[in-house]
Design a protein around this motif. Structure first.
Motif, PDB file in Angstrom:
ATOM      1  N   PHE A  31     -11.257  -9.671  -6.365  1.00 41.25           N
ATOM      2  CA  PHE A  31     -10.503  -8.505  -6.841  1.00 41.25           C
ATOM      3  C   PHE A  31     -10.936  -8.129  -8.256  1.00 41.25           C
ATOM      4  CE2 PHE A  31      -8.236  -8.464  -3.121  1.00 41.25           C
ATOM      5  CZ  PHE A  31      -7.413  -9.552  -2.915  1.00 41.25           C
ATOM      6  N   ASP A  84      -6.012  -2.989  -6.129  1.00 47.01           N
ATOM      7  CA  ASP A  84      -5.690  -2.019  -5.070  1.00 47.01           C
ATOM      8  C   ASP A  84      -5.460  -0.635  -5.639  1.00 47.01           C
ATOM      9  OD1 ASP A  84      -3.628  -4.576  -3.669  1.00 47.01           O
ATOM     10  OD2 ASP A  84      -5.661  -4.037  -3.090  1.00 47.01           O
ATOM     11  N   CYS A  87      -8.704   0.904  -7.236  1.00 48.28           N
ATOM     12  CA  CYS A  87      -9.649   1.348  -6.209  1.00 48.28           C
ATOM     13  C   CYS A  87      -9.143   2.594  -5.497  1.00 48.28           C
ATOM     14  CB  CYS A  87      -9.921   0.226  -5.202  1.00 48.28           C
ATOM     15  SG  CYS A  87     -10.854  -1.122  -5.933  1.00 48.28           S
ATOM     16  N   GLU A  88      -7.836   2.631  -5.225  1.00 44.80           N
ATOM     17  CA  GLU A  88      -7.259   3.809  -4.570  1.00 44.80           C
ATOM     18  C   GLU A  88      -7.411   5.035  -5.455  1.00 44.80           C
ATOM     19  OE1 GLU A  88      -3.503   2.414  -2.498  1.00 44.80           O
ATOM     20  OE2 GLU A  88      -2.935   4.452  -3.081  1.00 44.80           O
TER      21      GLU A  88
ATOM     22  N   GLN B  33      -3.546  -9.282   3.646  1.00 46.44           N
ATOM     23  CA  GLN B  33      -3.742  -7.844   3.505  1.00 46.44           C
ATOM     24  C   GLN B  33      -2.486  -7.200   4.064  1.00 46.44           C
ATOM     25  OE1 GLN B  33      -7.036  -6.313   5.766  1.00 46.44           O
ATOM     26  NE2 GLN B  33      -7.672  -5.079   4.039  1.00 46.44           N
ATOM     27  N   HIS B  50       4.400  -0.963  -5.694  1.00 45.61           N
ATOM     28  CA  HIS B  50       3.894  -2.325  -5.501  1.00 45.61           C
ATOM     29  C   HIS B  50       4.895  -3.347  -6.024  1.00 45.61           C
ATOM     30  CE1 HIS B  50      -0.652  -1.571  -4.708  1.00 45.61           C
ATOM     31  NE2 HIS B  50       0.056  -0.547  -4.305  1.00 45.61           N
ATOM     32  N   ALA B  70      -3.783  -8.171  -0.904  1.00 45.05           N
ATOM     33  CA  ALA B  70      -4.348  -6.830  -0.984  1.00 45.05           C
ATOM     34  C   ALA B  70      -3.294  -5.894  -0.434  1.00 45.05           C
ATOM     35  CB  ALA B  70      -5.635  -6.751  -0.155  1.00 45.05           C
ATOM     36  N   GLN B  72      -1.387  -2.085   0.122  1.00 45.40           N
ATOM     37  CA  GLN B  72      -1.479  -0.632   0.204  1.00 45.40           C
ATOM     38  C   GLN B  72      -0.085  -0.112   0.513  1.00 45.40           C
ATOM     39  OE1 GLN B  72      -3.577   0.990   3.576  1.00 45.40           O
ATOM     40  NE2 GLN B  72      -5.111   1.817   2.205  1.00 45.40           N
TER      41      GLN B  72
END
Lengths: 105, 77
Positions: A31, A84, A87-88, B33, B50, B70, B72
């Motif tokens: 990461f 995350d 990168c997004e 993930q 998050h 990870a 999203q």
């Protein structure tokens, strides 16, 4: 200087600073490596701090940001996110203008 | 060690409307993930979204039970 003050100084004296595992030359985590790569591609100057060499920093930054993971990216003194989110934002095109604005400030 | 199912359950406890997918990807049982879609994320920054998921995971990031995550997040329509 306690760790909070130390972090405060780091994020206010560097426009872009990444608290990561390893260094920008030698990241030591997937990461962290990804985040370094994003900023390398953007071609902007940035600082990194290796939490693996500094246990006080490793714990301190998590409390400072109220964020439990590494890497952590600060732009203009503000916590922007970890891998995350960075990168997004890079993929969506949000990161570039944010970085440009910060470097101009 | 946590299973993907347990992680899903923890997230749903905190975010009852969420669509959650969890995948373990290291083979060692501690790299996950995760994708979460919830109406509770509406209007919140990514960092705040998050943090809501981290909060649901009850300190397992701090104690090392989850080594890597990870994540999203997205707003559910």
């Amino acid at each position: 200087m306690d760790i909070k003050e130390r972090i405060q100084q780091e994020v206010s004296s560097n426009k872009i600073v990444i608290f990561m595992k390893g260094t920008k030359e030698m990241p030591q985590c997937g990461f962290s490596g990804q985040v370094v790569q994003v900023f390398n591609v953007l071609g902007v100057p940035f600082e990194t701090r290796n939490v693996l060499e500094d246990a006080e920093l490793r714990q301190g930054i998590k409390e400072y940001s109220n964020w439990p993971t590494i890497p952590q990216v600060y732009i203009n003194g503000e916590f922007v996110g970890g891998c995350d989110i960075i990168c997004e934002m890079y993929q969506s095109g949000e990161l570039q203008p944010l970085v440009e604005k910060a470097l101009q400030a | 060690m946590l299973s993907p199912q347990q992680i899903e359950t923890m997230i749903r406890e905190a975010l009852p409307d969420a669509d959650v997918t969890v995948r373990e990807y290291s083979g060692g049982g501690d790299h996950f993930q995760v994708a979460v879609a919830s109406k509770a994320f509406a209007g919140k920054s990514r960092v705040a979204q998050h943090q809501m998921v981290y909060g649901a995971l009850k300190g397992h990031l701090d104690d090392g039970v989850i080594h890597a995550l990870a994540l999203q997040t997205s707003v559910k329509e």
